[in-house]
Design a protein around this motif. Structure first.
Motif, PDB file in Angstrom:
ATOM      1  N   SER A  93       0.847  -1.193   0.000  1.00 12.60           N
ATOM      2  CA  SER A  93       0.000   0.000   0.000  1.00 12.60           C
ATOM      3  C   SER A  93       0.882   1.243   0.000  1.00 12.60           C
ATOM      4  O   SER A  93       1.792   1.362   0.826  1.00 12.60           O
ATOM      5  N   ILE A  94       0.606   2.174  -0.904  1.00 16.69           N
ATOM      6  CA  ILE A  94       1.372   3.411  -0.955  1.00 16.69           C
ATOM      7  C   ILE A  94       1.154   4.222   0.321  1.00 16.69           C
ATOM      8  O   ILE A  94       2.069   4.880   0.811  1.00 16.69           O
ATOM      9  N   SER A  95      -0.043   4.164   0.886  1.00 12.30           N
ATOM     10  CA  SER A  95      -0.314   4.889   2.138  1.00 12.30           C
ATOM     11  C   SER A  95       0.552   4.348   3.268  1.00 12.30           C
ATOM     12  O   SER A  95       1.083   5.101   4.078  1.00 12.30           O
ATOM     13  N   TRP A  96       0.681   3.032   3.305  1.00 16.00           N
ATOM     14  CA  TRP A  96       1.523   2.428   4.349  1.00 16.00           C
ATOM     15  C   TRP A  96       2.986   2.781   4.113  1.00 16.00           C
ATOM     16  O   TRP A  96       3.693   3.188   5.032  1.00 16.00           O
ATOM     17  N   LEU A  97       3.438   2.635   2.865  1.00 15.97           N
ATOM     18  CA  LEU A  97       4.847   2.884   2.577  1.00 15.97           C
ATOM     19  C   LEU A  97       5.218   4.347   2.822  1.00 15.97           C
ATOM     20  O   LEU A  97       6.192   4.634   3.517  1.00 15.97           O
ATOM     21  N   GLY A 151      -2.513   2.538   7.681  1.00  9.89           N
ATOM     22  CA  GLY A 151      -3.232   1.395   7.148  1.00  9.89           C
ATOM     23  C   GLY A 151      -2.391   0.138   7.105  1.00  9.89           C
ATOM     24  O   GLY A 151      -1.361   0.014   7.771  1.00  9.89           O
ATOM     25  N   SER A 152      -2.835  -0.781   6.281  1.00 11.45           N
ATOM     26  CA  SER A 152      -2.192  -2.086   6.142  1.00 11.45           C
ATOM     27  C   SER A 152      -1.051  -2.019   5.137  1.00 11.45           C
ATOM     28  O   SER A 152      -1.080  -1.238   4.194  1.00 11.45           O
ATOM     29  N   MET A 153      -0.052  -2.879   5.339  1.00  7.69           N
ATOM     30  CA  MET A 153       1.066  -2.937   4.400  1.00  7.69           C
ATOM     31  C   MET A 153       0.608  -3.446   3.037  1.00  7.69           C
ATOM     32  O   MET A 153       1.096  -3.010   2.005  1.00  7.69           O
ATOM     33  N   ALA A 154      -0.347  -4.365   3.028  1.00  8.78           N
ATOM     34  CA  ALA A 154      -0.815  -4.962   1.779  1.00  8.78           C
ATOM     35  C   ALA A 154      -1.629  -3.965   0.975  1.00  8.78           C
ATOM     36  O   ALA A 154      -2.453  -3.233   1.512  1.00  8.78           O
ATOM     37  N   ALA A 155      -1.389  -3.933  -0.324  1.00  9.78           N
ATOM     38  CA  ALA A 155      -2.137  -3.041  -1.210  1.00  9.78           C
ATOM     39  C   ALA A 155      -3.554  -3.570  -1.383  1.00  9.78           C
ATOM     40  O   ALA A 155      -3.793  -4.770  -1.322  1.00  9.78           O
TER      41      ALA A 155
END
Length: 175
Positions: A82-86, A91-95
């Motif tokens: 997930s760009i939000s996580w990165l 949020g979650s690491m998974a996209a």
């Protein structure tokens, strides 16, 4: 202060080998980048996915430079992250699956994300930041990109020509 006055003093912390403290967002981003790197065979493969040199990715991980949004976006996409996580640790690491529509604000709610338009908005904002020689925090840069993207989407929806350079500068200065 003259250029001569800006040189490293022999008694300064840097001259004594002390490492200046990094802003916490760079430290936290570096931790997330290390996690994403694990999804690749090696750092070189991760750098290729991000579209940057291995040394650039190394500087991002170590917190010595800020990554481009485009580089983070490419790395997130290639790693299924997930760009939000990165970018922000949210949020979650998974996209999310690609079938989910973009829409995190009222202006973009219900609209599919136009990746080419987003790419062009990112490039326009990056070029403006470079032209103005202004230091911009990653969250501020993301907000500016989103405003430009929303403005461009609105212009397309109403048959307009899109944002002028002056309008983009106005959005940038409003941030």
């Amino acid at each position: 202060m003259s250029h001569k006055d800006q040189s490293v003093n022999a008694n300064s912390e840097v001259a004594r080998g002390a490492v200046p403290s990094l802003p916490s967002y760079r430290t936290e981003l570096g931790k997330r980048l290390r996690e994403v790197e694990k999804r690749f065979k090696n750092r070189e493969e991760a750098a290729i996915a991000a579209g940057v040199a291995k040394s650039s990715l190394q500087r991002w991980v170590e917190g010595r430079s800020d990554p481009s949004f485009e580089g983070l976006a490419k790395l997130a996409k290639a790693s299924g992250t997930s760009i939000s996580w990165l970018a922000y640790g949210e949020g979650s690491m998974a996209a999310e699956p690609a079938s989910i529509k973009a829409g995190t604000s009222e202006a973009t709610a219900g609209r599919a994300m136009d990746l080419d338009l987003m790419r062009n908005c990112i490039i326009a904002v990056e070029e403006l930041i470079e032209e103005l020689a202004r230091e911009v925090e990653p969250t501020e840069k993301a907000d500016i990109i989103l405003r430009v993207y929303e403005g461009e989407q609105d212009a397309r929806a109403t048959g307009g020509a899109g944002l002028s350079g002056a309008e983009i500068v106005r959005l940038f200065r409003a941030a």
